[in-house]
Design a protein around this motif. Structure first.
Motif: not given
Length: 301
Positions: A239-244, A251-252, A265-266, A278-279
């Motif tokens: 559930k966190d991967l799309p917003f990492i 995350c958790d 984010a940086i 980046i993925t």
């Protein structure tokens, strides 16, 4: 003669009608512009296909662009307020601990003093890292970051960056597996930005993933190079991967101890600034891998 007079009268009537119609449209346009302040979401519509219709189209396009900018500014302001709130807590916690340990030094034994100084030093490093990351983020978001784009051998440059991490990884008992070709593969990047990306990814794996193994691999795919950094630490929930890579996203709680949501984010901002991508892929019970893709420079022989 009579026919000519009739024609002239009809032309005058037509021109008068056109003038009155245009004046009405202009009045409606003026009324609309005055009402924009009260109802900014409203659009203006003019019937027909004359020049006023073209003006109407351009006006609506400008208004839509301004609305989008306003929404972005609102989101940015909200995010910055949240950032300051979170960081104020992140700064106060290690700072209070640091002050507390230093204040207790006088009443401790020599052995306790040595231990307290060691803890205080770690807290100071945490503060330094947080402040450095904060300044980096604001430079990026304010577009004040300057890039020195030069051509480097990505394989050699990555080795140089990794070597600096070996002592810290050994101290934390993290094994390192590196698969970097001996070939020279050239890319045009900012050396400091690339180092920051690798540093953040390695730090994220150790600090938040709590891994015991890191694998680094570099491969070539047509006109790009792929840098893979994997770790066997705590997996990132699906559930966190799309917003990492979003700023402030955490995350958790098992992965976010002392986290501030800025590191990745940086990484994303710096990667896109150098025309890269980046993925991330995270397998529960397996490896978490960050894939960094950068354009390759093909040198003619």
């Amino acid at each position: 003669m009579i026919v000519l007079i009739i024609i002239l009268i009809l032309v005058c009537i037509g021109e008068l009608y056109y003038i009155l119609h245009t004046r009405k449209q202009l009045s409606e346009c003026l009324y609309f512009l005055k009402s924009v302040h009260e109802t900014p979401e409203r659009n203006f519509f003019v019937k027909g296909n004359d020049i006023l219709a073209d003006i109407n189209f351009e006006l609506n396009a400008i208004l839509e662009e301004r609305r989008e900018q306003f929404v972005k500014l609102q989101k940015a302001e909200k995010a910055n307020q949240q950032l300051l709130t979170d960081l104020s807590h992140d700064v106060r916690t290690p700072l209070a601990s640091l002050v507390g340990y230093l204040e207790s030094l006088d009443s401790r034994t020599a052995k306790e003093k040595e231990e307290y100084i060691s803890v205080a030093y770690r807290k100071a490093l945490d503060l330094q890292e947080l402040i450095d990351m904060l300044f980096q983020w604001f430079k990026l978001t304010s577009h004040e970051q300057l890039y020195q784009m030069n051509v480097y051998d990505i394989n050699e440059l990555t080795r140089e960056i990794i070597i600096e991490h070996i002592p810290a990884l050994e101290k934390k008992q993290v094994s390192l597996s590196v698969n970097i070709p001996d070939d020279e593969w050239f890319i045009k990047i900012d050396k400091m930005a690339y180092a920051r990306i690798i540093n953040n990814l390695l730090s994220n794996a150790v600090k938040h993933g709590k891994c015991s193994l890191i694998e680094i691999d570099i491969s070539k795919n047509n006109d790009s190079v792929l840098i893979s950094i994997s770790n066997n630490g705590i997996a990132i929930p699906d559930k966190d991967l799309p917003f990492i890579f979003e700023r402030l996203y955490k995350c958790d709680s098992s992965r976010t101890e002392n986290g501030n949501g800025l590191g990745l984010a940086i990484v994303s901002e710096l990667t896109h600034a150098m025309s890269g991508e980046i993925t991330v892929q995270s397998i529960q019970g397996g490896m978490t891998t960050f894939y960094l893709t950068l354009p390759l420079i093909v040198r003619k022989k």
